[in-house]
Motif scaffolding. Structure first.
Motif, PDB file in Angstrom:
ATOM      1  N   GLY A  35       0.763  -1.352   0.104  1.00 23.75           N
ATOM      2  CA  GLY A  35      -0.176   0.040  -0.057  1.00 23.75           C
ATOM      3  C   GLY A  35       1.034   1.095   0.088  1.00 23.75           C
ATOM      4  N   SER A  36       0.280   2.268  -0.449  1.00 21.97           N
ATOM      5  CA  SER A  36       1.008   3.692  -0.427  1.00 21.97           C
ATOM      6  C   SER A  36       0.043   4.837  -0.220  1.00 21.97           C
ATOM      7  CB  SER A  36       1.709   3.767  -1.696  1.00 21.97           C
ATOM      8  OG  SER A  36       0.900   3.760  -2.687  1.00 21.97           O
TER       9      SER A  36
ATOM     10  N   GLU B 116      -3.598   3.883  -1.488  1.00 19.26           N
ATOM     11  CA  GLU B 116      -4.064   3.025  -2.461  1.00 19.26           C
ATOM     12  C   GLU B 116      -3.387   1.502  -2.171  1.00 19.26           C
ATOM     13  OE1 GLU B 116      -3.971   4.842  -6.516  1.00 19.26           O
ATOM     14  OE2 GLU B 116      -2.723   3.395  -7.169  1.00 19.26           O
ATOM     15  N   VAL B 117      -4.173   0.609  -2.214  1.00 17.48           N
ATOM     16  CA  VAL B 117      -3.876  -0.625  -1.780  1.00 17.48           C
ATOM     17  C   VAL B 117      -3.604  -1.623  -2.926  1.00 17.48           C
ATOM     18  CG1 VAL B 117      -4.540  -2.528  -0.287  1.00 17.48           C
ATOM     19  CG2 VAL B 117      -4.994  -0.180   0.368  1.00 17.48           C
TER      20      VAL B 117
ATOM     21  N   ALA C 262      -5.246  -2.744  -8.010  1.00 23.89           N
ATOM     22  CA  ALA C 262      -5.368  -2.007  -6.796  1.00 23.89           C
ATOM     23  C   ALA C 262      -6.835  -1.154  -6.658  1.00 23.89           C
ATOM     24  CB  ALA C 262      -4.394  -0.752  -7.170  1.00 23.89           C
ATOM     25  N   ALA C 263      -7.069  -1.061  -5.239  1.00 20.25           N
ATOM     26  CA  ALA C 263      -8.288  -0.137  -4.995  1.00 20.25           C
ATOM     27  C   ALA C 263      -7.653   1.016  -4.222  1.00 20.25           C
ATOM     28  CB  ALA C 263      -9.148  -0.994  -3.972  1.00 20.25           C
TER      29      ALA C 263
ATOM     30  N   GLU D 137       0.958  -2.890   6.216  1.00 18.35           N
ATOM     31  CA  GLU D 137       1.493  -1.441   6.883  1.00 18.35           C
ATOM     32  C   GLU D 137       1.986  -0.636   5.750  1.00 18.35           C
ATOM     33  OE1 GLU D 137       3.061  -0.993  11.043  1.00 18.35           O
ATOM     34  OE2 GLU D 137       4.892  -0.669   9.821  1.00 18.35           O
ATOM     35  N   VAL D 138       1.185   0.673   5.855  1.00 16.40           N
ATOM     36  CA  VAL D 138       1.749   1.672   4.806  1.00 16.40           C
ATOM     37  C   VAL D 138       2.362   2.668   5.409  1.00 16.40           C
ATOM     38  CG1 VAL D 138       0.629   3.424   3.362  1.00 16.40           C
ATOM     39  CG2 VAL D 138      -0.625   1.161   3.849  1.00 16.40           C
ATOM     40  N   THR D 139       3.726   3.138   4.762  1.00 13.87           N
ATOM     41  CA  THR D 139       4.399   4.115   5.349  1.00 13.87           C
ATOM     42  C   THR D 139       4.998   4.963   4.185  1.00 13.87           C
ATOM     43  OG1 THR D 139       6.402   2.432   4.987  1.00 13.87           O
ATOM     44  CG2 THR D 139       5.691   2.645   7.277  1.00 13.87           C
ATOM     45  N   ARG D 140       5.308   6.061   4.326  1.00  7.56           N
ATOM     46  CA  ARG D 140       5.673   7.144   3.327  1.00  7.56           C
ATOM     47  C   ARG D 140       7.197   6.654   2.911  1.00  7.56           C
ATOM     48  NH1 ARG D 140       5.442  13.598   3.779  1.00  7.56           N
ATOM     49  NH2 ARG D 140       5.922  12.905   5.846  1.00  7.56           N
TER      50      ARG D 140
END
Lengths: 205, 309
Positions: free
Chosen positions: B29-30, B38-39, B82-83, B111-114
């Motif tokens: 994800g991002s 966005e996953v 992606a969704a 987990e989404v990280t920058r």
């Protein structure tokens, strides 16, 4: 000099902000209103008086060569104390000025008073010297704070006076520099008229 | 007998996986923008059934009990795998976010990280120009007005300060994270940091004197100024306050140092001209310098509109 003269000297002829131009950083940073200026001023008075007293009481035991280190430790101790006291009792106000309260540790004004005055004088004169310098600093901060609060947000001590915000820039960083520049010039002119000495060189530390 | 049991177990496993739907698996994800994530899945999405907002749970890693309210889920515009999850409020992109999917079509957690590089670049630029130490944080003014008379001294001081700020930033980060924090001695930070800076300056003084006497002759005078200076002490305090990691601390300290050096150089250029200008008597010296500084601060306010990632 008597105690009263020492205090007046700190307030006017050797005002730390406008005349000696020492420790300017917080003078611009926290003075968007009078209250913050007053709060930081209180902290400085406390640290200056206590450090002066400590340095004066210990003046026979501190060796000349290690004095700067000892003084720094004395100041850091008192600053930690006031930092914790304010954090505990005035949490809302403290949040706005916390970084600058910690930075009192490196205020040139405090160590220079210890070095120039307290290390050579007994307790009572050191107390008044500390009071004078501290109050002079507080006076400077509150003056700057008053001008910026009045012009920037049309208020004084939180009370709406003007009903409008004439010069929003005054509460922004740039405004702080402008106000200090103009107040310094006014201070210089007035003191010259009163015959209280020429503007000092200033500007170092 | 054993063989039959094994086959039965395998059949049972197959049956449950078939019941779980088409077996979507979360891949990565991002952050798409300030309020959407966005996953990406391993396989293409045919539709959005079973992926409605109620099937997702998104939380900030630091506060796992508060689910962020989702507004809608839609297919991502470019990627068929992606969704895109859109939230009602802006996301705090500095924080890692945990995305959990629990639906008949599949479940999983990512987990989404920058992007780390983006974080570091933002920190650097923010310390150097957006929150410039002199013009918007008002630190280091004493030195700033003291040594900005000539360009040469301004450059020398700028380099020395950047060097010391970087070293003391890293060193104090290590001391704070590995000694003060585990022992809960945070209240000693003022005393410890000032001692640390003093030792560092003394060490730098000695090392420079031995290995590069020429440079020492040029920069040595400024080293003395450094020990008790608010701009140097502020870096460790801010790093400790914001809980940066090592890389973040490094970029923050370098950015702060270079920003200070730049401010010093700019100011020195103006003051060299001011020395020959006709300034009203009561404004001579510091008052006019403050007003010039105010003009610079006004110009630097323009950077506050700069938003990078």
């Amino acid at each position: 000099m008597s105690g009263f003269q020492l205090i007046v000297r700190g307030l006017l002829a050797e005002n730390p902000v406008f005349r000696l131009a020492l420790s300017m950083c917080p003078a611009v940073a926290v003075t968007t209103n009078v209250k913050n200026g007053f709060l930081l001023g209180c902290a400085v008075v406390f640290v200056q008086v206590m450090s002066n007293l400590t340095a004066s009481a210990l003046r026979q035991f501190v060796h000349q060569r290690v004095r700067v280190v000892i003084y720094t430790i004395i100041i850091a101790t008192w600053v930690s104390a006031i930092d914790m006291i304010m954090g505990a009792y005035l949490p809302d106000l403290y949040d706005q000025v916390s970084l600058y309260i910690k930075l009192i540790v490196v205020f040139a004004i405090i160590i220079s008073r210890m070095e120039l005055f307290a290390s050579k004088n007994p307790l009572i004169p050191s107390l008044f010297d500390g009071l004078g310098m501290g109050l002079g600093f507080m006076f400077g901060l509150m003056m700057i704070g008053a001008v910026r609060e009045l012009l920037g947000s049309g208020q004084l001590l939180g009370f709406d006076l003007l009903g409008t915000k004439p010069l929003l820039i005054m509460i922004l960083p740039a405004g702080g520099f402008f106000v200090i520049g103009f107040l310094m010039a006014i201070f210089n002119t007035v003191l010259k008229k009163l015959g209280l000495g020429a503007p000092p060189a200033g500007g170092h530390h | 007998m054993k063989k039959i049991m094994l086959i039965a177990a395998m059949l049972a496993a197959l049956a449950t996986s078939a019941l779980a739907g088409d077996g979507l698996t979360l891949k990565a994800g991002s952050f798409a923008d300030a309020h959407s994530i966005e996953v990406e899945f391993l396989s293409p999405l045919s539709g959005l059934e079973g992926l409605e907002p109620s099937h997702w749970r998104v939380v900030e890693a630091s506060s796992p009990d508060i689910a962020l309210p989702l507004e809608k889920v839609e297919l991502a515009p470019a990627n068929p795998n992606a969704a895109r999850l859109t939230f009602r409020q802006n996301l705090d992109m500095g924080q890692p976010h945990q995305v959990t999917l629990a639906s008949p079509r599949g479940s999983g957690k990512i987990e989404v990280t920058r992007n780390m590089l983006a974080v570091l670049l933002t920190l650097f630029l923010s310390a150097a120009v957006i929150n410039n130490y002199v013009f918007s944080r008002y630190l280091g003014l004493c030195v700033f007005f003291g040594v900005s008379q000539h360009r040469d001294t301004a450059v020398g001081t700028g380099i020395t300060f950047t060097l010391v700020m970087t070293c003391s930033g890293i060193l104090s980060w290590a001391v704070f994270q590995f000694i003060l924090k585990p022992l809960s001695l945070g209240f000693l930070q003022i005393l410890v940091f000032i001692g640390l800076v003093a030792c560092l300056v003394q060490a730098l003084d000695t090392i420079l004197r031995k290995i590069n006497p020429v440079l020492f002759k040029k920069l040595g005078v400024y080293l003395v100024l450094i020990t008790v200076n608010c701009i140097i002490l502020a870096v460790p305090l801010l790093i400790a306050d914001r809980n940066f990691n090592l890389a973040e601390s490094f970029f923050f300290a370098v950015g702060a140092g270079l920003g200070f050096a730049m401010a010093l150089y700019l100011m020195a250029n103006v003051r060299e001209r001011l020395a020959v200008a006709r300034v009203p008597a009561s404004f001579q010296g510091l008052p006019i310098a403050f007003i010039v500084c105010g003009l610079f601060a006004l110009a630097f306010m323009g950077f506050s509109g700069l938003s990078l990632f």
